[in-house]
Design a protein around this motif. Structure first.
Motif, PDB file in Angstrom:
ATOM      1  N   TYR A  62       0.851  -1.187   0.000  1.00 16.32           N
ATOM      2  CA  TYR A  62       0.000   0.000   0.000  1.00 16.32           C
ATOM      3  C   TYR A  62       0.883   1.232   0.000  1.00 16.32           C
ATOM      4  N   ASN A  63       0.666   2.097  -0.981  1.00 17.44           N
ATOM      5  CA  ASN A  63       1.374   3.375  -1.042  1.00 17.44           C
ATOM      6  C   ASN A  63       0.546   4.436  -0.330  1.00 17.44           C
ATOM      7  N   GLN A  64       1.034   4.906   0.806  1.00 17.43           N
ATOM      8  CA  GLN A  64       0.351   5.921   1.594  1.00 17.43           C
ATOM      9  C   GLN A  64       1.233   7.151   1.742  1.00 17.43           C
ATOM     10  N   LYS A  65       0.587   8.210   2.259  1.00 18.90           N
ATOM     11  CA  LYS A  65       1.335   9.457   2.421  1.00 18.90           C
ATOM     12  C   LYS A  65       2.502   9.297   3.391  1.00 18.90           C
ATOM     13  N   ASN A  66       2.313   8.442   4.381  1.00 22.40           N
ATOM     14  CA  ASN A  66       3.379   8.245   5.381  1.00 22.40           C
ATOM     15  C   ASN A  66       4.337   7.120   5.012  1.00 22.40           C
ATOM     16  N   GLY A  67       4.277   6.647   3.772  1.00 19.49           N
ATOM     17  CA  GLY A  67       5.219   5.638   3.324  1.00 19.49           C
ATOM     18  C   GLY A  67       4.523   4.408   2.779  1.00 19.49           C
ATOM     19  N   ILE A  68       5.338   3.399   2.513  1.00 15.50           N
ATOM     20  CA  ILE A  68       4.831   2.150   1.958  1.00 15.50           C
ATOM     21  C   ILE A  68       4.551   1.186   3.101  1.00 15.50           C
ATOM     22  N   MET A  69       3.359   0.572   3.064  1.00 16.06           N
ATOM     23  CA  MET A  69       2.973  -0.412   4.065  1.00 16.06           C
ATOM     24  C   MET A  69       2.718  -1.740   3.368  1.00 16.06           C
ATOM     25  N   GLN A  70       2.966  -2.855   4.135  1.00 18.00           N
ATOM     26  CA  GLN A  70       2.873  -4.181   3.520  1.00 18.00           C
ATOM     27  C   GLN A  70       2.141  -5.146   4.435  1.00 18.00           C
ATOM     28  N   ASP A  71       1.407  -6.057   3.793  1.00 18.77           N
ATOM     29  CA  ASP A  71       0.791  -7.191   4.464  1.00 18.77           C
ATOM     30  C   ASP A  71       1.330  -8.464   3.820  1.00 18.77           C
ATOM     31  N   PHE A  72       1.678  -9.502   4.646  1.00 16.38           N
ATOM     32  CA  PHE A  72       2.205 -10.765   4.138  1.00 16.38           C
ATOM     33  C   PHE A  72       1.224 -11.875   4.515  1.00 16.38           C
ATOM     34  N   ILE A  73       0.717 -12.568   3.508  1.00 12.45           N
ATOM     35  CA  ILE A  73      -0.222 -13.658   3.724  1.00 12.45           C
ATOM     36  C   ILE A  73       0.437 -14.945   3.219  1.00 12.45           C
ATOM     37  N   GLU A  74       0.787 -15.828   4.133  1.00 16.00           N
ATOM     38  CA  GLU A  74       1.445 -17.081   3.766  1.00 16.00           C
ATOM     39  C   GLU A  74       0.390 -18.155   3.513  1.00 16.00           C
ATOM     40  N   GLY A  75       0.661 -18.960   2.475  1.00 19.97           N
ATOM     41  CA  GLY A  75      -0.247 -20.057   2.154  1.00 19.97           C
ATOM     42  C   GLY A  75      -0.030 -21.255   3.058  1.00 19.97           C
ATOM     43  N   PRO A  76      -0.994 -22.138   3.103  1.00 17.64           N
ATOM     44  CA  PRO A  76      -2.241 -22.096   2.311  1.00 17.64           C
ATOM     45  C   PRO A  76      -3.275 -21.151   2.941  1.00 17.64           C
ATOM     46  N   TYR A  77      -3.993 -20.422   2.053  1.00 19.85           N
ATOM     47  CA  TYR A  77      -4.973 -19.433   2.511  1.00 19.85           C
ATOM     48  C   TYR A  77      -6.039 -19.304   1.438  1.00 19.85           C
ATOM     49  N   ASP A  78      -7.327 -19.306   1.850  1.00 20.77           N
ATOM     50  CA  ASP A  78      -8.431 -19.159   0.899  1.00 20.77           C
ATOM     51  C   ASP A  78      -9.619 -18.559   1.651  1.00 20.77           C
ATOM     52  N   GLU A  79      -9.688 -17.223   1.675  1.00 24.03           N
ATOM     53  CA  GLU A  79     -10.754 -16.530   2.402  1.00 24.03           C
ATOM     54  C   GLU A  79     -11.084 -15.207   1.710  1.00 24.03           C
ATOM     55  N   ILE A  80     -12.210 -14.598   2.199  1.00 28.11           N
ATOM     56  CA  ILE A  80     -12.597 -13.261   1.747  1.00 28.11           C
ATOM     57  C   ILE A  80     -11.731 -12.245   2.471  1.00 28.11           C
ATOM     58  N   ILE A  81     -11.302 -11.222   1.778  1.00 27.09           N
ATOM     59  CA  ILE A  81     -10.466 -10.185   2.396  1.00 27.09           C
ATOM     60  C   ILE A  81     -11.285  -9.437   3.436  1.00 27.09           C
ATOM     61  N   LYS A  82     -10.803  -9.400   4.657  1.00 25.78           N
ATOM     62  CA  LYS A  82     -11.458  -8.702   5.766  1.00 25.78           C
ATOM     63  C   LYS A  82     -10.408  -7.953   6.563  1.00 25.78           C
ATOM     64  N   THR A  83     -10.877  -6.960   7.299  1.00 24.58           N
ATOM     65  CA  THR A  83      -9.936  -6.163   8.079  1.00 24.58           C
ATOM     66  C   THR A  83      -9.274  -6.991   9.173  1.00 24.58           C
ATOM     67  N   GLU A  84     -10.021  -7.996   9.707  1.00 28.68           N
ATOM     68  CA  GLU A  84      -9.405  -8.795  10.754  1.00 28.68           C
ATOM     69  C   GLU A  84      -8.304  -9.706  10.197  1.00 28.68           C
ATOM     70  N   ASN A  85      -8.360  -9.966   8.878  1.00 29.75           N
ATOM     71  CA  ASN A  85      -7.296 -10.764   8.258  1.00 29.75           C
ATOM     72  C   ASN A  85      -6.146  -9.905   7.760  1.00 29.75           C
ATOM     73  N   PHE A  86      -6.444  -8.623   7.511  1.00 31.79           N
ATOM     74  CA  PHE A  86      -5.440  -7.696   7.007  1.00 31.79           C
ATOM     75  C   PHE A  86      -5.299  -6.550   8.008  1.00 31.79           C
ATOM     76  N   PRO A  87      -4.407  -6.642   8.947  1.00 38.98           N
ATOM     77  CA  PRO A  87      -4.291  -5.590   9.965  1.00 38.98           C
ATOM     78  C   PRO A  87      -4.051  -4.212   9.374  1.00 38.98           C
ATOM     79  N   VAL A  88      -3.314  -4.134   8.272  1.00 43.20           N
ATOM     80  CA  VAL A  88      -3.001  -2.817   7.715  1.00 43.20           C
ATOM     81  C   VAL A  88      -4.252  -2.159   7.142  1.00 43.20           C
ATOM     82  N   LEU A  89      -5.162  -2.960   6.637  1.00 42.35           N
ATOM     83  CA  LEU A  89      -6.362  -2.387   6.038  1.00 42.35           C
ATOM     84  C   LEU A  89      -7.139  -1.529   7.028  1.00 42.35           C
ATOM     85  N   ALA A  90      -7.171  -1.944   8.259  1.00 45.77           N
ATOM     86  CA  ALA A  90      -7.959  -1.207   9.258  1.00 45.77           C
ATOM     87  C   ALA A  90      -7.472   0.215   9.420  1.00 45.77           C
ATOM     88  N   SER A  91      -6.202   0.462   9.110  1.00 47.89           N
ATOM     89  CA  SER A  91      -5.662   1.809   9.310  1.00 47.89           C
ATOM     90  C   SER A  91      -5.600   2.629   8.032  1.00 47.89           C
TER      91      SER A  91
END
Length: 458
Positions: A62-91
């Protein structure tokens, strides 16, 4: 109010996944997007599904004003994208994305299971033997490098995923490998003590040195994990002038070394033979002396009576010599007052008489024992030579074993010592079997000469 509302009617969700059959790093694009259109290229609809296979990791950037932020999802994984699965998304996702408005994120898939093999080749370079630095030998090295990505976060820090190109990356790896291998092989003759003429047969130690050296370097410089280094060939240009000159010099050295070693071996063999001969001579001398000593002892044991007489005679002779010295010093020399020394004379006479009496007794007993004559018997007339005394010898049973043979003088001494009795079994040449000593007429005088017991006093 919920962070995200329901998507607008007619919208469609994205399925984020990688179906590439062979890849190391691959970037996902939404369906229908065009490369270079940042608004649509990286737009992800809220509620899209994410599928990451085992051995993969999905990286959301994610390119944000305060810099680049990253989320790492290791497999195996098969779900709908949610904020509880992506901590960075919440912010980073705000109310502006309500109603299904897509959010912007770059998605990269990194293949952790992929093992990449890269062939490398080091073109001919001059290799020098530290003993002969005047002769450079052209040498080439060829092999294969195998690696994978183990620390994906460290790898991302070293490489820009957006512009990552596997071919360019492999070229960088290949060039670096060639530099490292050349540097290591150049120093092998001095550090590993491997002659340049034998470098082609030293693949195993060189391969081990290269693998230990490049593993840390590649992890630090490229963020990859080296799983294997295989050097296939170390090739020396044998047609080069440097090789021919070095070969001539080393052949002369080898010939001289072989000759010197042969001379040393011959000298060592000669020294060993000389030492062995000396030891053998000494051993034979000791064995010879021991055999002679054993023979003397055996002779003495077989002729015990004669040996005893010889020793007694020597004692008598020594006593006689001592008597003569006493007579000379005590009886003939004058004392300080001009008179004779009576004490010395008496001592000399006493010792001489005792020794003389002892010798006379021994000689008389020996003659009686050897001739079998009793005292007082008639001697042969003067002027006539008596016949030789017969050699009479008997074997005697002692402690259940045969001993001897013993002559009559020795048997007489054995009777006196109590080691020969009337019941002792004896045997000599000509007898059919062992018999008791008292039954042998020739031995009966030995027992009759014993002193009878003293009668009781009245």
């Amino acid at each position: 109010m919920a962070l995200f509302g329901k998507p607008k009617a007619g919208g469609f969700m994205d399925e984020i996944r990688c179906d590439e059959p062979s890849y190391l790093i691959w970037k996902w694009h939404p369906a229908g997007s065009q490369a270079g259109n940042n608004n649509r290229e990286n737009a992800i609809r809220w509620g899209s599904s994410l599928r990451v296979k085992d051995g993969e990791v999905a990286v959301f950037v994610y390119n944000q004003k305060n810099g680049i932020m990253q989320d790492f999802i290791e497999g195996p994984y098969d779900e709908i994208i949610k904020t509880e699965n992506f901590p960075v998304l919440a912010s980073i996702v705000g109310l502006a994305y309500q109603g299904g408005t897509p959010f912007q994120a770059e998605v990269y898939f990194i293949n952790l299971a992929r093992v990449v093999q890269i062939p490398f080749a080091v073109p001919y370079f001059d290799l020098y033997d530290p003993r002969y630095l005047d002769f450079g030998v052209p040498t080439a090295v060829r092999g294969k490098l195998t690696f994978n990505i183990a620390d994906y976060q460290g790898f991302i820090k070293l490489h820009r995923l957006a512009s990552f190109d596997l071919n360019a990356f492999q070229t960088q790896i290949r060039d670096a490998m060639s530099r490292y291998v050349k540097s290591i092989v150049t120093n092998v003759p001095a550090e590993k003590n491997i002659p340049v003429m034998q470098i082609e047969r030293a693949i195993a130690p060189i391969n081990e040195a290269v693998e230990a050296n490049v593993r840390e370097r590649f992890e630090r410089d490229f963020g990859v994990n080296i799983t294997a280094v295989d050097i296939n060939t170390i090739e020396v240009d044998k047609t080069s002038e440097g090789y021919q000159q070095l070969k001539a010099v080393t052949q002369d050295l080898v010939a001289a070394t072989v000759q010197a070693q042969t001379e040393v071996n011959i000298k060592n063999m000669q020294d060993m033979q000389r030492i062995n001969a000396k030891n053998m001579e000494e051993t034979m001398r000791i064995q010879r002396e021991e055999a002679q000593y054993a023979q003397r002892k055996q002779t003495q044991s077989s002729n015990f009576a004669a040996y005893q007489l010889e020793q007694q005679a020597a004692v008598g002779i020594a006593g006689a010599e001592a008597l003569g010295q006493m007579g000379a010093n005590g009886a003939t020399e004058m004392s300080g007052g001009g008179g004779m020394n009576p004490a010395a004379m008496m001592t000399g006479m006493a010792m001489g008489g005792a020794i003389g009496q002892n010798m006379a007794g021994m000689m008389n007993g020996m003659m009686q024992g050897m001739s079998g004559q009793q005292p007082g018997t008639q001697q042969p007339p003067q002027g006539m030579t008596p016949p030789p005394i017969p050699n009479v010898a008997y074997h005697v049973v002692q402690n259940g074993q045969a001993a001897g043979p013993f002559d009559m003088a020795t048997l007489s001494q054995m009777v006196s010592a109590g080691t020969l009795t009337k019941d002792t079994l004896v045997w000599k040449q000509g007898m059919a079997d062992w018999v008791k000593a008292e039954t042998v007429q020739e031995l009966q005088p030995l027992f009759s000469s014993s002193v009878p017991p003293v009668p009781p006093q009245a």
